[in-house]
Design a protein around this motif. Structure first.
Motif, PDB file in Angstrom:
ATOM      1  N   THR A  17      -7.647   6.635 -13.652  1.00  0.00           N
ATOM      2  CA  THR A  17      -8.383   5.708 -12.639  1.00  0.00           C
ATOM      3  C   THR A  17      -7.397   4.591 -12.570  1.00  0.00           C
ATOM      4  O   THR A  17      -6.819   3.912 -13.481  1.00  0.00           O
ATOM      5  N   GLY A  18      -6.755   4.266 -11.404  1.00  0.00           N
ATOM      6  CA  GLY A  18      -5.769   3.096 -11.475  1.00  0.00           C
ATOM      7  C   GLY A  18      -6.228   2.100 -10.574  1.00  0.00           C
ATOM      8  O   GLY A  18      -7.456   1.763 -10.168  1.00  0.00           O
ATOM      9  N   TYR A  19      -5.322   1.129 -10.091  1.00  0.00           N
ATOM     10  CA  TYR A  19      -5.391  -0.050  -9.460  1.00  0.00           C
ATOM     11  C   TYR A  19      -4.872  -0.283  -8.305  1.00  0.00           C
ATOM     12  O   TYR A  19      -3.715   0.489  -8.020  1.00  0.00           O
ATOM     13  N   GLU A  20      -5.342  -0.732  -7.068  1.00  0.00           N
ATOM     14  CA  GLU A  20      -4.695  -1.099  -5.891  1.00  0.00           C
ATOM     15  C   GLU A  20      -3.959  -2.232  -5.908  1.00  0.00           C
ATOM     16  O   GLU A  20      -4.472  -3.503  -6.415  1.00  0.00           O
ATOM     17  N   LEU A  21      -3.103  -2.425  -5.020  1.00  0.00           N
ATOM     18  CA  LEU A  21      -2.266  -3.507  -4.859  1.00  0.00           C
ATOM     19  C   LEU A  21      -3.061  -4.512  -3.672  1.00  0.00           C
ATOM     20  O   LEU A  21      -2.993  -5.617  -3.745  1.00  0.00           O
ATOM     21  N   LYS A  22      -3.693  -3.757  -2.904  1.00  0.00           N
ATOM     22  CA  LYS A  22      -4.402  -4.556  -1.793  1.00  0.00           C
ATOM     23  C   LYS A  22      -5.585  -5.483  -2.427  1.00  0.00           C
ATOM     24  O   LYS A  22      -6.328  -5.288  -3.222  1.00  0.00           O
ATOM     25  N   GLY A  23      -5.397  -6.816  -2.017  1.00  0.00           N
ATOM     26  CA  GLY A  23      -6.079  -7.921  -2.548  1.00  0.00           C
ATOM     27  C   GLY A  23      -5.693  -8.381  -3.576  1.00  0.00           C
ATOM     28  O   GLY A  23      -6.442  -9.577  -4.008  1.00  0.00           O
ATOM     29  N   LYS A  24      -4.784  -7.864  -4.422  1.00  0.00           N
ATOM     30  CA  LYS A  24      -4.214  -8.521  -5.637  1.00  0.00           C
ATOM     31  C   LYS A  24      -3.409  -9.727  -5.218  1.00  0.00           C
ATOM     32  O   LYS A  24      -2.868  -9.813  -4.269  1.00  0.00           O
ATOM     33  N   THR A  25      -3.447 -10.621  -6.217  1.00  0.00           N
ATOM     34  CA  THR A  25      -2.428 -11.637  -6.104  1.00  0.00           C
ATOM     35  C   THR A  25      -1.058 -11.302  -7.138  1.00  0.00           C
ATOM     36  O   THR A  25      -1.180 -11.317  -8.088  1.00  0.00           O
ATOM     37  N   VAL A  26      -0.032 -11.142  -6.261  1.00  0.00           N
ATOM     38  CA  VAL A  26       1.283 -10.951  -6.774  1.00  0.00           C
ATOM     39  C   VAL A  26       2.119 -12.300  -7.110  1.00  0.00           C
ATOM     40  O   VAL A  26       2.143 -13.079  -6.145  1.00  0.00           O
ATOM     41  N   GLY A  27       2.526 -12.683  -8.345  1.00  0.00           N
ATOM     42  CA  GLY A  27       3.159 -13.850  -8.661  1.00  0.00           C
ATOM     43  C   GLY A  27       4.743 -13.337  -8.779  1.00  0.00           C
ATOM     44  O   GLY A  27       4.898 -12.610  -9.704  1.00  0.00           O
ATOM     45  N   ILE A  28       5.429 -13.856  -8.004  1.00  0.00           N
ATOM     46  CA  ILE A  28       7.200 -13.391  -8.089  1.00  0.00           C
ATOM     47  C   ILE A  28       7.854 -14.609  -8.612  1.00  0.00           C
ATOM     48  O   ILE A  28       7.949 -15.706  -8.004  1.00  0.00           O
ATOM     49  N   ILE A  29       8.439 -14.556  -9.558  1.00  0.00           N
ATOM     50  CA  ILE A  29       9.326 -15.783 -10.263  1.00  0.00           C
ATOM     51  C   ILE A  29      10.897 -15.528  -9.774  1.00  0.00           C
ATOM     52  O   ILE A  29      11.475 -14.672 -10.251  1.00  0.00           O
TER      53      ILE A  29
END
Length: 530
Positions: A134-146
């Motif tokens: 069982t995995g995770y969706e990207l939708k709604g996640k907060t992605v931090g780009i350095i």
């Protein structure tokens, strides 16, 4: 030009070099270090990827080497300071594999989030399991780009397409650029504190080595996901291993390593960790990217061979790419006036001042200054000077270099002035562009109007009737034809300066006759490189 290739490079991308009859291309892969040291001095250019260490020891044997081309973005395998000291240009291909790296970032991130690698292995082994994967969706996640550069910007665009919220940390970009990418610009501490997924896209340097350490992981959310598809060592590998083992990080995806190939115990444990998705530095390994970076460095070598500006040199000040076409003519101008004034100035200069007036002063003129300085110093020293080592050579010679910019200009839309100060006095020359053609419009306080040509004479004397005729007669008797003449003077019967372009050089005896005939205060033959 002899070009040595020491790593696997796309043959298609090398076509610009293969098509040029001036280039001799030698491919020598997997050379022992001792043999590489032995042969490198016979080559003018070296093309590598990440497999060849271009270090100080190699560069000590560089001989004829003038340019090192890294077919990729990273240059951590090249000792740039050592190359700069020897006047060797280092170029990379910062844009050829941008898309490839961004797509690979998304590939390993999604593989981790959806357990692709472990589910694939499970099914191939004959199992039919679903719940463990069982995995995770990207939708709604907060992605931090350095690092919101070319790659980071594309990753941001793709994450937003997955309906993720994107934060970015990059001290070298403006808020407007972040807004253009649809992301919020924040501090590194905010990335660490609020991001569900953290991905790094910076170069590896003193500032970024060990950027993410144990104390950062301690401040992260529980269950964070960390991605490194940039350079090994930006994230401390012992720290991410500890975070995985403690459960602080739910998973990580790495394409790059501080040691390649990995050999340390920490790296072995990290790679073997069940919640790691790993690849062996494949970010740029697409057929398209390999062709693109090879084309880019091949074109840079051709630019060098043709004497054109090099756009992706990492040890030469450069313009914003959007300004390059506009600024190229000014590079030609400052180069010509630097070479010209160097031949007029007394020896032992202690200071050179580059002044930019008018529209040109609105831009960063550092590349122009270095270009003009290189041209000037090539007439002052036996050492070969170029844009790479010009400032280092000036410093060694004890010459102070100053740059002045002023957006106001009385007579010209843009004016470039070079002034050399010496213990015996100073010489200055100013030039501008007329329809793209360099023109010298002022020498000291004399107004002039000429284009520098291969053979010229500069003469100053007290203005009297008949002196121009005497000059012409003496040169004519010596079979030296005058092409053009410009005359400047302060007042009638005052000091005059005449600048002549001549079709062939005048010998010393002829110059002595001219000087005597007009009682010259100053006479100098100027020879410009064609």
């Amino acid at each position: 030009m002899k070009v040595l290739i020491t790593d696997e490079i796309s043959p298609e991308g090398l076509q610009p070099l293969l098509d040029d009859p001036r280039v001799q291309l030698d491919v020598r892969l997997n050379l022992p270090v001792a043999e590489l040291h032995q042969i490198i001095g016979g080559y003018d250019a070296l093309i590598t990827r990440s497999g060849t260490r271009v270090d100080a020891a190699l560069l000590e044997h560089s001989g004829n080497l003038r340019i090192v081309a890294r077919a990729g973005v990273g240059i951590d395998n090249v000792d740039v300071p050592a190359a700069s000291k020897k006047g060797i240009i280092v170029v990379n291909a910062p844009f050829g594999n941008v898309n490839s790296a961004a797509e690979h970032t998304m590939a390993i991130l999604l593989s981790l989030c959806r357990n692709v690698t472990v589910a694939n292995a499970s099914l191939k082994s004959g199992e039919w399991k679903r719940a463990p994967f069982t995995g995770y969706e990207l939708k709604g996640k907060t992605v931090g780009i350095i690092g919101l550069g070319k790659v980071g910007g594309r990753v941001a665009l793709r994450c937003r397409a997955f309906e993720a919220n994107v934060l970015a940390c990059d001290p070298y970009i403006s808020e407007k650029r972040a807004e253009d990418h649809g992301v919020k610009l924040v501090s590194l501490d905010d990335i660490v504190r609020y991001a569900d997924i953290i991905t790094v896209h910076t170069p590896l340097n003193e500032e970024t080595t060990g950027m993410i350490r144990s104390e950062h992981f301690a401040a992260m959310k529980d269950g964070v996901i960390v991605v490194n598809c940039a350079r090994g060592g930006i994230i401390e590998e012992a720290a991410i291993l500890e975070a995985l083992e403690s459960g602080k990080a739910v998973g990580a995806a790495f394409d790059v390593w501080s040691e390649e190939p990995p050999a340390t115990e920490v790296l072995r444990k990290l790679i073997a960790h069940p919640r790691m998705v790993v690849t062996p530095h494949l970010g740029a390994n697409t057929f398209e990217a390999q062709k693109n970076v090879a084309v880019d460095v091949s074109r840079e070598i051709i630019n060098y061979l043709d004497g054109r500006p090099i756009e992706n040199a990492v040890n030469i000040p450069r313009f914003d790419p959007d300004l390059m076409e506009h600024m190229k003519p000014f590079m030609g101008l400052v180069s010509k006036i630097g070479e010209f004034v160097a031949q007029l100035a007394p020896p032992n200069p202690n200071k050179v001042v580059f002044t930019y007036n008018g529209k040109i002063a609105r831009f960063d003129c550092a590349p122009l200054t270095v270009c003009g300085l290189a041209s000037l110093l090539n007439r002052q020293t036996d050492q070969e000077v170029n844009m790479v080592n010009a400032r280092l050579v000036a410093e060694t010679m004890g010459i102070t270099v100053e740059e002045v910019r002023n957006t106001e200009s009385e007579s010209f839309s843009s004016l470039v002035t070079v002034c050399i100060e010496t213990p015996e006095g100073s010489r200055s020359i100013a030039g501008t562009l007329f329809e793209g053609i360099p023109k010298v419009v002022k020498m000291r306080d004399f107004q002039t109007d000429f284009t520098p040509e291969p053979h010229m004479l500069v003469i100053s004397y007290d203005d009297k009737p008949g002196l121009i005729g005497k000059i012409g007669t003496i040169l004519g008797e010596a079979k030296v034809n005058i092409g053009n003449m410009t005359l400047g003077r302060r007042a009638k019967a005052g000091e005059a300066m005449v600048v002549l372009s001549i079709d062939s050089p005048a010998d010393d005896a002829t110059l002595e006759k001219v000087a005597k005939a007009v009682d010259a205060r100053f006479l100098k033959a100027v020879h410009m490189r064609e």
